[in-house]
Design an enzyme around this catalytic site. Structure first.
Site, PDB file in Angstrom:
ATOM      1  N   ASP A 252     -48.397   4.563  45.747  1.00 57.45           N
ATOM      2  CA  ASP A 252     -47.884   5.921  45.533  1.00 57.45           C
ATOM      3  C   ASP A 252     -47.540   6.643  46.836  1.00 57.45           C
ATOM      4  O   ASP A 252     -48.016   7.749  47.087  1.00 57.45           O
ATOM      5  CB  ASP A 252     -48.920   6.757  44.769  1.00 57.45           C
ATOM      6  CG  ASP A 252     -49.474   6.068  43.545  1.00 57.45           C
ATOM      7  OD1 ASP A 252     -48.688   5.427  42.832  1.00 57.45           O
ATOM      8  OD2 ASP A 252     -50.688   6.175  43.293  1.00 57.45           O
TER       9      ASP A 252
ATOM     10  N   GLU B 150     -43.532   9.660  34.869  1.00 56.56           N
ATOM     11  CA  GLU B 150     -44.385  10.166  35.949  1.00 56.56           C
ATOM     12  C   GLU B 150     -43.622  10.053  37.276  1.00 56.56           C
ATOM     13  O   GLU B 150     -42.454   9.727  37.318  1.00 56.56           O
ATOM     14  CB  GLU B 150     -45.699   9.365  36.021  1.00 56.56           C
ATOM     15  CG  GLU B 150     -45.506   7.882  36.321  1.00 56.56           C
ATOM     16  CD  GLU B 150     -46.793   7.077  36.257  1.00 56.56           C
ATOM     17  OE1 GLU B 150     -47.846   7.646  35.914  1.00 56.56           O
ATOM     18  OE2 GLU B 150     -46.740   5.863  36.533  1.00 56.56           O
TER      19      GLU B 150
END
Length: 363
Positions: A57, A264
């Site tokens: 991420d 997301e």
């Protein structure tokens, strides 16, 4: 994400080579012995930025002429896997930095630990960072002690930290994956949200409903969120709004359009005066992008930015450095396991009409 991927037409040699991390200031980690240190696998276009810990991420920024990457820190906790992502049970953040893409990467050690966040319960997920007011701000999602995700903020006088967390989450915040974008006029906006384990389906009109369900295939897809930040960078200046992602005819996507609808991993960047909102489709494993004329949207879907990588998840960021654009992302080259990922970077290229050339991470 679960599907394997195809090929990247172009990549620069400096990115393709494996960078060695300077860990002289990095304390030992409890998962280091499990990380595969050899990355000699020719099927990948790019190699992990670091190999001594697992990272994912990546939110990248250029501060003071240097690239700083704010990733999640994956560890092998032994938590069983499920669709809510309980196996992503991260405990702290390590911040990485480098002078340039392809250069030596420094791991600055633990910047913030979950035990030092007063309101935190579990699962310290994907963060982001910003600079304003002579201060660096680290934004992070974590479940509170009632197991509900909110977004917190921590501060430091240096981009690498350590960071000190505020005593409470940002009022009005919820769900996961904060991305903080600075517009040309100096305004800051936070984009956030994630369905399934990210709990966005539980929030309607900014009110929490623990019994709320995911949308059915024929229903309109759940939309990502945005809020302008106050001058103190620790609060919202306005109520949270939904962001519309539309097709070329102006229609919103339905849940069954899960190769295009939002799941997301919001990211916002600006190119040639246009706002580019990019995001993950989750269960179909795409990173898509859409373009708009306002930081609030609506954003018209334009195409596939990053084809599915090896592993279930993907999460990205985009920066400009020295006249080139770069895409940061992750896959599971080092471990082969969904919850033990590694961060990578590749050059991002635009076409003359402003569209982005799709990136493929395997040959």
């Amino acid at each position: 994400m679960k599907r394997n991927v195809i090929l990247l037409a172009t990549a620069i040699a400096a990115i393709g080579s494996c960078n060695e991390a300077d860990t002289s200031k990095t304390p030992p980690t409890n998962d280091s012995s499990q990380v595969k240190t050899s990355t000699a696998d020719n099927k990948y276009v790019n190699q992990p930025l670091v190999t001594h810990i697992y990272t994912a991420d990546p939110s990248a920024h250029v501060f003071n002429g240097r690239i700083y990457v704010y990733p999640s820190h994956d560890t092998a906790t032994g938590t069983p896997e499920n669709d809510n992502g309980d196996h992503f049970n991260m405990m702290d953040y390590h911040i990485l930095s480098m002078d340039s893409v392809g250069g030596k990467v420094t791991d600055h050690g633990v910047a913030l630990h979950i035990k030092d966040i007063p309101w935190a319960g579990r699962q310290l997920w994907a963060p982001d960072a910003a600079f304003a007011n002579g201060t660096y701000y680290l934004y992070f999602p974590v479940k509170d002690k009632k197991d509900v995700f909110h977004i917190g903020v921590a501060t430091s006088k240096t981009p690498e930290g350590p960071f000190k967390a505020e005593k409470e989450p940002i009022k009005g915040s919820y769900s996961i994956d904060p991305c903080v974008f600075k517009d040309d006029n100096g305004s800051y906006y936070m984009y956030f949200g994630g369905i399934w384990g990210g709990q966005l389906q539980r929030w309607n009109n900014n009110k929490y409903d623990s019994a709320a369900q995911l949308r059915k295939p024929a229903e309109l897809a759940i939309l990502p969120r945005v809020a302008k930040l106050s001058a103190d960078m620790k609060s919202f200046a306005e109520p949270v709004k939904e962001i519309k992602i539309i097709d070329s005819t102006g229609k919103l996507y339905k849940e069954k359009d899960n190769d295009k609808r939002f799941f997301e991993a919001s990211w916002m960047h600006k190119y040639n005066g246009k706002y580019y909102f990019s995001y993950s489709t989750g269960d179909t494993h795409n990173i898509n992008y859409a373009i708009g004329d306002s930081p609030y949207g609506p954003f018209t879907y334009k195409g596939l930015l990053l084809a599915p990588v090896e592993g279930w998840t993907n999460h990205h960021s985009i920066i400009e450095k020295d006249g080139k654009w770069y895409l940061f992302y992750h896959d599971i080259q080092l471990s082969g396991k969904t919850h033990l990922r590694n961060v990578k970077v590749t050059e991002l290229k635009y076409n003359a009409d402003g569209s982005i050339q799709t990136v493929h991470s395997q040959k």
